[in-house]
Scaffold this motif. Sequence first.
Motif, PDB file in Angstrom:
ATOM      1  N   GLN A  35     -37.263 -51.091 -29.305  1.00 54.37           N
ATOM      2  CA  GLN A  35     -36.253 -50.347 -29.815  1.00 54.37           C
ATOM      3  C   GLN A  35     -34.636 -50.902 -30.463  1.00 54.37           C
ATOM      4  OE1 GLN A  35     -35.111 -46.896 -29.479  1.00 54.37           O
ATOM      5  NE2 GLN A  35     -37.208 -46.595 -28.474  1.00 54.37           N
ATOM      6  N   ASP A  36     -33.572 -50.594 -31.032  1.00 51.13           N
ATOM      7  CA  ASP A  36     -33.416 -51.387 -31.825  1.00 51.13           C
ATOM      8  C   ASP A  36     -31.683 -51.521 -31.816  1.00 51.13           C
ATOM      9  OD1 ASP A  36     -32.140 -48.372 -32.714  1.00 51.13           O
ATOM     10  OD2 ASP A  36     -31.799 -48.337 -34.124  1.00 51.13           O
ATOM     11  N   PHE A  37     -31.526 -50.872 -29.849  1.00 49.13           N
ATOM     12  CA  PHE A  37     -30.884 -51.313 -29.142  1.00 49.13           C
ATOM     13  C   PHE A  37     -31.064 -51.625 -27.985  1.00 49.13           C
ATOM     14  CE2 PHE A  37     -27.977 -50.059 -25.327  1.00 49.13           C
ATOM     15  CZ  PHE A  37     -26.758 -49.806 -25.829  1.00 49.13           C
ATOM     16  N   ALA A  38     -30.585 -52.784 -27.518  1.00 47.31           N
ATOM     17  CA  ALA A  38     -30.723 -54.299 -27.254  1.00 47.31           C
ATOM     18  C   ALA A  38     -30.610 -54.155 -25.040  1.00 47.31           C
ATOM     19  CB  ALA A  38     -31.728 -55.525 -27.709  1.00 47.31           C
ATOM     20  N   ASP A  39     -29.990 -53.458 -25.046  1.00 45.68           N
ATOM     21  CA  ASP A  39     -28.711 -53.127 -23.709  1.00 45.68           C
ATOM     22  C   ASP A  39     -29.453 -52.688 -22.705  1.00 45.68           C
ATOM     23  OD1 ASP A  39     -27.188 -54.101 -21.890  1.00 45.68           O
ATOM     24  OD2 ASP A  39     -25.453 -52.624 -22.646  1.00 45.68           O
ATOM     25  N   PRO A 105     -38.338 -44.156 -32.370  1.00 46.18           N
ATOM     26  CA  PRO A 105     -37.618 -45.348 -32.131  1.00 46.18           C
ATOM     27  C   PRO A 105     -36.221 -44.593 -32.767  1.00 46.18           C
ATOM     28  CG  PRO A 105     -39.708 -44.772 -34.018  1.00 46.18           C
ATOM     29  CD  PRO A 105     -39.972 -43.975 -33.589  1.00 46.18           C
ATOM     30  N   GLY A 106     -35.605 -45.476 -32.842  1.00 49.86           N
ATOM     31  CA  GLY A 106     -34.298 -44.851 -32.670  1.00 49.86           C
ATOM     32  C   GLY A 106     -33.423 -44.488 -31.715  1.00 49.86           C
ATOM     33  N   ALA A 107     -34.485 -43.715 -30.278  1.00 49.36           N
ATOM     34  CA  ALA A 107     -34.116 -43.259 -29.058  1.00 49.36           C
ATOM     35  C   ALA A 107     -32.450 -43.859 -28.394  1.00 49.36           C
ATOM     36  CB  ALA A 107     -34.820 -42.897 -27.542  1.00 49.36           C
ATOM     37  N   PHE A 108     -33.055 -45.244 -28.373  1.00 48.70           N
ATOM     38  CA  PHE A 108     -31.513 -45.234 -27.181  1.00 48.70           C
ATOM     39  C   PHE A 108     -30.311 -45.440 -28.251  1.00 48.70           C
ATOM     40  CE2 PHE A 108     -34.825 -48.610 -24.392  1.00 48.70           C
ATOM     41  CZ  PHE A 108     -35.559 -47.027 -23.624  1.00 48.70           C
ATOM     42  N   ARG A 109     -30.889 -45.736 -29.568  1.00 45.49           N
ATOM     43  CA  ARG A 109     -29.321 -46.201 -30.101  1.00 45.49           C
ATOM     44  C   ARG A 109     -28.717 -44.875 -30.270  1.00 45.49           C
ATOM     45  NH1 ARG A 109     -26.394 -50.212 -31.808  1.00 45.49           N
ATOM     46  NH2 ARG A 109     -28.262 -51.327 -32.471  1.00 45.49           N
ATOM     47  N   GLN A 212     -31.651 -35.007 -30.996  1.00 46.37           N
ATOM     48  CA  GLN A 212     -32.524 -35.929 -31.239  1.00 46.37           C
ATOM     49  C   GLN A 212     -33.811 -36.135 -30.544  1.00 46.37           C
ATOM     50  OE1 GLN A 212     -30.826 -39.045 -33.388  1.00 46.37           O
ATOM     51  NE2 GLN A 212     -32.559 -40.498 -32.667  1.00 46.37           N
ATOM     52  N   VAL A 213     -34.933 -35.692 -31.138  1.00 44.87           N
ATOM     53  CA  VAL A 213     -36.710 -36.147 -30.248  1.00 44.87           C
ATOM     54  C   VAL A 213     -36.342 -38.140 -29.770  1.00 44.87           C
ATOM     55  CG1 VAL A 213     -38.738 -36.809 -30.925  1.00 44.87           C
ATOM     56  CG2 VAL A 213     -37.521 -34.605 -31.620  1.00 44.87           C
ATOM     57  N   CYS A 214     -36.069 -37.745 -28.751  1.00 44.20           N
ATOM     58  CA  CYS A 214     -36.579 -39.102 -28.012  1.00 44.20           C
ATOM     59  C   CYS A 214     -37.427 -39.601 -27.654  1.00 44.20           C
ATOM     60  CB  CYS A 214     -34.949 -39.367 -27.180  1.00 44.20           C
ATOM     61  SG  CYS A 214     -33.435 -38.978 -27.825  1.00 44.20           S
ATOM     62  N   VAL A 215     -38.593 -38.435 -26.953  1.00 47.16           N
ATOM     63  CA  VAL A 215     -39.877 -38.962 -26.277  1.00 47.16           C
ATOM     64  C   VAL A 215     -40.790 -38.268 -27.262  1.00 47.16           C
ATOM     65  CG1 VAL A 215     -41.227 -38.352 -24.301  1.00 47.16           C
ATOM     66  CG2 VAL A 215     -38.666 -39.119 -24.091  1.00 47.16           C
ATOM     67  N   GLU A 216     -41.850 -38.822 -27.141  1.00 50.38           N
ATOM     68  CA  GLU A 216     -42.829 -38.558 -27.334  1.00 50.38           C
ATOM     69  C   GLU A 216     -44.229 -38.420 -27.050  1.00 50.38           C
ATOM     70  OE1 GLU A 216     -42.470 -40.973 -31.898  1.00 50.38           O
ATOM     71  OE2 GLU A 216     -43.164 -42.507 -29.717  1.00 50.38           O
ATOM     72  N   TYR A 217     -44.001 -37.135 -25.499  1.00 46.62           N
ATOM     73  CA  TYR A 217     -45.122 -36.722 -24.438  1.00 46.62           C
ATOM     74  C   TYR A 217     -46.145 -36.338 -24.839  1.00 46.62           C
ATOM     75  CZ  TYR A 217     -46.362 -33.167 -20.946  1.00 46.62           C
ATOM     76  OH  TYR A 217     -47.112 -32.632 -19.801  1.00 46.62           O
ATOM     77  N   ARG A 218     -47.355 -37.547 -23.873  1.00 43.22           N
ATOM     78  CA  ARG A 218     -48.506 -37.432 -25.265  1.00 43.22           C
ATOM     79  C   ARG A 218     -49.406 -36.438 -24.457  1.00 43.22           C
ATOM     80  NH1 ARG A 218     -51.744 -41.571 -27.525  1.00 43.22           N
ATOM     81  NH2 ARG A 218     -50.282 -43.384 -26.267  1.00 43.22           N
TER      82      ARG A 218
END
Length: 772
Positions: A35-39, A105-109, A212-218
Amino acid sequence: MSEEVIGSAPRFSVIVPVYKVQGYLRECLDSVLSQDFADFEVIAVDDRSPDGCGAILDEYAARDTRVTAVHRAENGGIGQARNTGVERARGDYLLFLDSDDTFAPGAFRAMADRLAQTSDPEILLFDHVRTYWWDKVQPSASGELLAQTGTETFRPADHLESLNLFAVVWNRAFRRDFFTGNGFAFTDGVYEDALMVYTTMLTAETAGCLDQVCVEYRQRRQGNSMKTPGRTHFTIFEQYRRLFAFLDTRPDLDRVRPLMFERMVSHFLFTFARENRVTPADRPEFFHRAAAMYRYLEPAGFVVPAGLDGAKYQALRRGSYPAFQALKLVNGARVSGRDRLRKARRTLGKQAFQRFYQLQLRRPVDENLAVYSAYWNRTPACNPLAVYEKAKELAPHVHGVWVIRKGAEDTVPAGVDFVVANSPRYWEVMARAKYLINNVNFAGDIVKRPEQVHLQTHHGTPLKRMGIDQQKYPAAAKGMSMRKLLERADRWDLSLTSNQHSAEQWERVYPCAFRSLDAGYPRNDVYYRATAEDVLAIRDRLGIAPGRTAVLYAPTVRDYQAGYVPRMDLERVTRELGEDVVLLVRTHYFYGADPRLAELQERGALIDVSTYPVVEDLCLAADALITDYSSIMFDYANLDRPILTYADDWDVYVRSRGVTFDLLSGEPGETPGVIATNEDELIDAFRSGRWDGAEATALRAAFRARFCQWDDGHAAERVVRALFLGQGPTPAALPLAERTVAPSPRAAVAAVPGAVSVPTAEVSAADVELAG
């Protein structure tokens, strides 16, 4: 580390409960760490998983300080694992991610930005997609509702439509002080998500939405606990009792009871309708318990839905199971053994064999009969042959029969019982054998009886993409039906592995219900048992002149090419390497005889070993291996001899076939030795001595440690004891440092009195010690 991680507490605590997901766990963790948001921090809880999950977590924790691996002493279920994670969490917000799912990708941001815009609500709801093994991606039904809210916050109890969102905990973030301050904790058993979702939503004063789609539910084809039938699904009743007990303490929420009742009944009916949850034998009891809860909890004045749903509600309220069945409300009609057999009959070949095979399928299974096959019925070989030989020693009561294609009968060694594929006896043994052992799949028209045990031994460690991964590579999957492939893999009971990498890959790319047998590759036992005399005898049979360095060149098949296309100018390479080196060339078994190789052999430039029946002999005879992407590199690594990677078309191969790791990275555990991308580099590697230098040796050691994990000379014994004797895979694999590998040709010369010395290199003290 990013500036965003500065501070005593991270923004997000990602809690990942882990149990029997080794094929998916790396992808899950990578989706977080990339994730590009690292905190954030990751608290991964190993719920006493019996596979390699715990080791994977430790590996990630060792290389990334944001990951904390927690190992529970006992298995407590997903709820307890999540509670363990909450106890360790320090973040402002809690995120719960199932270990077979991934963050987009980009979910945390996006979450962090929306939380800032909404002044840190107690709950943030976000969107998800469902992903399927055939690469379908299905949007959720929540997108429009989530988008309507924008950056506004709301009280969920005042906006009941928010309670209709998919009731799982992984599509929302919980402010940690809200979650722990109200004493929320997950309960035991399945369906714990629904209870947690409804109680937290009805308690929260502020909630926000992110469309925004944050989780990909398998959507797993096999292995999902929610799709495993059994009594565990009766837990749903206790979870909803707890929900209504909670509502009893909140009279201010009485207006919510009709909606919660409707959600409960719909959930009961959804669960009841699926045979992969409630078995036919349990259906009457499940129905009557659901009906009792309906009558006990029905709110005054409750209005049943209209249409078919209303008919279901009415039938459940009356508690009449026959009436419910009359409505044909049970989805997934039971398929009897007779129905399965009838389906199998339609797929069989000739009418005479149909009738004969049907008759054999009615006969008892022979508890002491095993059927073996290798490489599409070519000849006895590979892992199945090593198991067969060891079974004759340790389980002589089990009679082994080989399946051989028509025309290959003369390749079967004397004394080995075999049947020709599609002959009458073939159908008999396939129907009646207790054990089925193959390194590929048996034919699609074979019926796997419940009493039979199928061992899939495989025939290599996967560098290239396999199974359902091939869908993304048309050249590799040309003419292949993934549905039929998985139907055949559904017959596997055990999947043999020689290393953790393979175990993870097989579970992911063949999403079926088999169990991994981590025993090593039986065909590699010979690399620990061959003597110096054996090595020299093989070289003599191959015609390798005394004193010459033998280099085995074994390239793999190219899906993007038709027929054998030489990857190098073999005449030039052999000339440049000099008289002291002899090249043993082995083309892939998919190719036929090549006249150019025959010509070069006739001229003495090389030895064509393409049709030599035992590849293990070739490895034992060779001082070094040149290969590209062939799985032979993993087997040869057992010998601890130099491996050179000749990869002149790496980029094309990656695009056309796909790979599971970067062979050319130069990193320990990924690259087995010297890399050459053209002939000049390959020739220079030998002339400079780099092929067997210190750097190549160090890379080989790391590669061997990773991929020869369970190969120690006792793999066949472990398989036989586990498969035929019910003893488990014993003995335990020896540590790498305690294994004795077959002597190299140089060491063999030193060990055998009268053997011709090797003038091209001095025999080291280590070689002499190894040979002894």
